[in-house]
Design a protein around this motif. Sequence first.
Motif, short mmCIF file in Angstrom:
data_model
loop_
_atom_site.label_atom_id
_atom_site.label_comp_id
_atom_site.label_asym_id
_atom_site.label_seq_id
_atom_site.Cartn_x
_atom_site.Cartn_y
_atom_site.Cartn_z
N UNK A 98 -13.29 75.41 -49.87
CA UNK A 98 -12.51 75.87 -48.72
C UNK A 98 -11.52 74.79 -48.31
N UNK A 99 -10.55 75.23 -47.50
CA UNK A 99 -9.51 74.33 -47.04
C UNK A 99 -8.99 74.83 -45.70
N UNK A 100 -8.71 73.91 -44.79
CA UNK A 100 -8.07 74.28 -43.54
C UNK A 100 -7.15 73.14 -43.11
N UNK A 101 -5.88 73.49 -42.82
CA UNK A 101 -4.93 72.52 -42.29
C UNK A 101 -5.23 72.29 -40.82
N UNK A 102 -4.77 71.16 -40.31
CA UNK A 102 -4.88 70.93 -38.89
C UNK A 102 -4.02 71.95 -38.14
N UNK A 103 -4.27 72.11 -36.85
CA UNK A 103 -3.58 73.15 -36.09
C UNK A 103 -2.07 73.00 -36.21
N UNK A 104 -1.40 74.14 -36.48
CA UNK A 104 0.05 74.16 -36.67
C UNK A 104 0.70 74.95 -35.54
N UNK A 105 1.94 74.60 -35.23
CA UNK A 105 2.73 75.33 -34.24
C UNK A 105 4.12 75.56 -34.84
N UNK A 106 4.50 76.82 -34.93
CA UNK A 106 5.76 77.17 -35.59
C UNK A 106 6.41 78.32 -34.85
N UNK A 107 7.65 78.11 -34.41
CA UNK A 107 8.41 79.18 -33.75
C UNK A 107 7.65 79.80 -32.58
N UNK A 108 6.99 78.96 -31.81
CA UNK A 108 6.28 79.44 -30.63
C UNK A 108 4.89 79.98 -30.89
N UNK A 109 4.46 80.02 -32.13
CA UNK A 109 3.12 80.53 -32.46
C UNK A 109 2.22 79.36 -32.87
#
Length: 986
Positions: A98-109
């Motif tokens: 499994x893999x998970x990136x750290x929390x992302x924020x893009x275009x208000x989401x």
Amino acid sequence: MPVIASLAAAQLRHRPGRWALLVAGVALAAAIPIVAAGAGDSVAAQTVRTTVRQMSPGDRTITVVGTGTIYSRNQAATFDTLVRNQLAQLSRYPVRRELVFHQLSQNGATFFLGAADDLRSAVRVTSGRLPQSCTPRRCEVVALGGNEATLAHAVTSLGLVVVGRAERTDPTVLSGELNPGSVPLLLGDGADAVSQLEPLSLFARTYGWVTSLDIDRVIALGVPAYVRRSSEVADTLIAKIDGAAIVRPDEQLTDEYHRASLSARRFGLLGGTAAVLLLGFAIVAAVSLRREHAVLVAVLRRRGARIAGVGALTALEAGAACIAGAVLGVVLGAGVTAGLAHRANIPAWRTIRHAFGSAWPATVLLLVAATAVTAAVLVWPDRDRRTVWRTVELIGVACLGAAWLGASRGSTSLADGNDPFVVALPVLAAVVGGLVAAHLWAPLARLAARLVPRGSVAGRIGLLGAIRRPLRPVATTAFLTAAVASVVFAGAYRATLLGGSIDQAAYQVPLDATITGGRDVTTPLAVTSPSALAAAAPNTRAYGVVRTSGVVRPLDGSTEQVTMLGVDGAAMHEVHRWSQVTGTSDSPATVAGRLRAPVATPAPPVTARTVSLDVAGLSPAVDVLLWLTSGDGRDAAVELSRHGSRLTGRVPPGSWRPLAITLNENVEYATHHQHAIGEGNTDQPVVAGTISFGAAPWRWAGWGSANAAAGISGAALRVSYRLEGSQIVLVPDYTPPPELPVAVDPATAGIADHGRLTITLDEVTVIGRVVATLPRFPTTTGPFVVADRQALSSVVDRSQPGTGATSELWVASPEAARVTAPLHQLTVTLRAPIQQRLTDDPVASGSRLLLALLAGLALLVAGVAVVLLVLGDRRDDAGELHAWEADGVRPATLRRMLFLRAVSVVGVALPFGVATGLMLAEVGAKLVAVDASGVAPVPPLSVSIGAAWTALLLLAGLGLAVALAAAVASRMLRERLPARPELDLR
């Protein structure tokens, strides 16, 4: 020596059924320690299995995690192979990468991006489709949570394409350390492919390999060995993969295994009792062999045999029988242990090996003891009775001394270590009780012989004949007393453990359910009410409880933290097992009556939806709040807005009564005041003045305040105030704060000053008057103060409105689960499931099973002993019976005489055994201060006799034994002519 060996063999072959009883007694005694050790292993395995079953899915996994950017494909493949090979040592289940990136924020989401191998088996598509491709520039994903359209628009610049929505079907996917929580998650198929996304190549991520915990392997290896292997795997992975860590439930497994192992020491306690009991049966069986052995010894002595040769013959006879019994016991114990292992689904051979390794010292000791006592019984001369009784008295005094020394140390716990007194306690009690009964049998038999009517020939000659040769009835009396004591102890201890589970559940949930606030709701009254709960099902009652923390200040100036509870007296009446839970002899009605205190008369209800007050002299720096209270424990604050000379506010829906009016320095003025002092070092005037409240929806008569001068002027209420740090509180029906009757724990009662306590609750100070001392109170840990709910709310609301509001609900209902099922926003705790979980705990059920087996085994051998008494009397008294029959005594009278001897033994053993068992249960519950699951319980164990269960067993077992004795006696002396006594020795 060969001659002695052949004589011993011939003696064993002669009437082998009598020796078989001795062999059987030793076999059962030798099997008990092995079975007890095997039961401990089986229970430990079942405990671990139950623990794993109760874990959340995320905790039932082994996860290797690491953080960083991206490795090359070759390096990733190397790590993948290493991790899979290492995890294969811990689990047979497949490994999911499994893999998970750290929390992302893009275009208000805001979202997380993750991936899992074999995504099809981990999620279920609810709309759209599963991802089908993932390249470094374009990767298809599915959305879990969030708005699909918003996410799809936000992630296009990252090369992500949302192709559907899905929900997890495998709870282990991105669980534990990889769980993103409630934030929307985008999930791709294949951790390796998603990790190659070029737009995120420099972004940190957490990667992991997850497999399910293999409980069968844990049990097969044993928890200690499994934890050692798990640590070795973790060390290998951490050494070869930078930043790696392995998350595994080793600590939980170890804790539960430790708990089960500690509690399994109770099995040694039960095993010790059973082993000594069966050793006593071996003595009774050996007594039945004395006559034949005495005849053989007499023949050998007449033919010139030496004492050493006679001793060797006796030792060979006793040793051969006891060794045969020990071997048979080991085989029997191994068979029972194998059955327990099969039931627990653990390796039988490993369990047997471990059980024998633990039990062999006890087995050898029992073998030596059985051989020694058997030889002693066989060779002890009838004429040396004084020495026998002195020996009996010496043993009894030694056992009493050991019991006194052990008890003088106070409460102990199985968790404190291998305390020999814990195992020896029932043994000592059984031996002492049996010896006391044996010593008193003869005087009681003489007394009974005098009381028997002269016309009862069978009774008089039966008792007098037994008194002349008391060894057999005395030994049987001692054994039966120990057996009855074991049954009573087993029944009482079993009932005590069951009662302990009920008490613990009641201590956590005093009624049938407890309702407190949830994650988004602070009080249950925001969702429901006592009246709504009562209407949900027949015979449902709900009571509000005020719970807060406070500080008690002793005279030495220190502080003691306490839990403050406001409980309705009616709720105390509903507390399950009040006496056991609180530890007091006072009834709930008595305690509730002492806590009852006068409360202020409630003001008339507010009927309008808008409250309007005339006001004069109100400073702009003062805010006015109207506090309302409902009948079910809710408080509400209504902000009164100023409109010229009037104050108005909206009343919330429902039925409300005025609780208080508060005057506070408003935020703007308070901020200005603080800044002026802090920045300019200049003071500002205290907010003070006189306010006149005019027309209102209620009368002002009786309103007053503890920290302001309030009085009636015509139809208005005039209040002179100064706001110096605390608010002004005006309440209807004002009286000076009374002393609050309280019930406290003994430690808190000890620091009271002439029965008075100063209790500080946040910003409220209460003077409590101690009217009751309770050893403990349900739902509390540590010091506590309990008051009547209405009285507590009335007192604290006069100083700080709103602090006396109900914070939890106690519900009494036969359908508590159905009543509370809709309250998903709240935290609901039910008593019945807690009690069931404690009762069904593997350690608890294993303890009760062994107790039942102990009781059944004791009754079995007791019945055999009674029958053996009749058979032995018939055989040993053959000459006397022949003489009586030759003198004209009817055979029916002689048969009745044999039966009455058995009844005399049972009649003495039964009351002494019951008394010994009750004493042992009382002392054992106090000294062995652990519950059925092996931990120190709150509340402590309270002795329960289990009268019905114990009486039924005793009636069934001893009644059957007496019936068998009657049946055996009725079959005797049926020859046409009296049999010569020497015929019995052929």
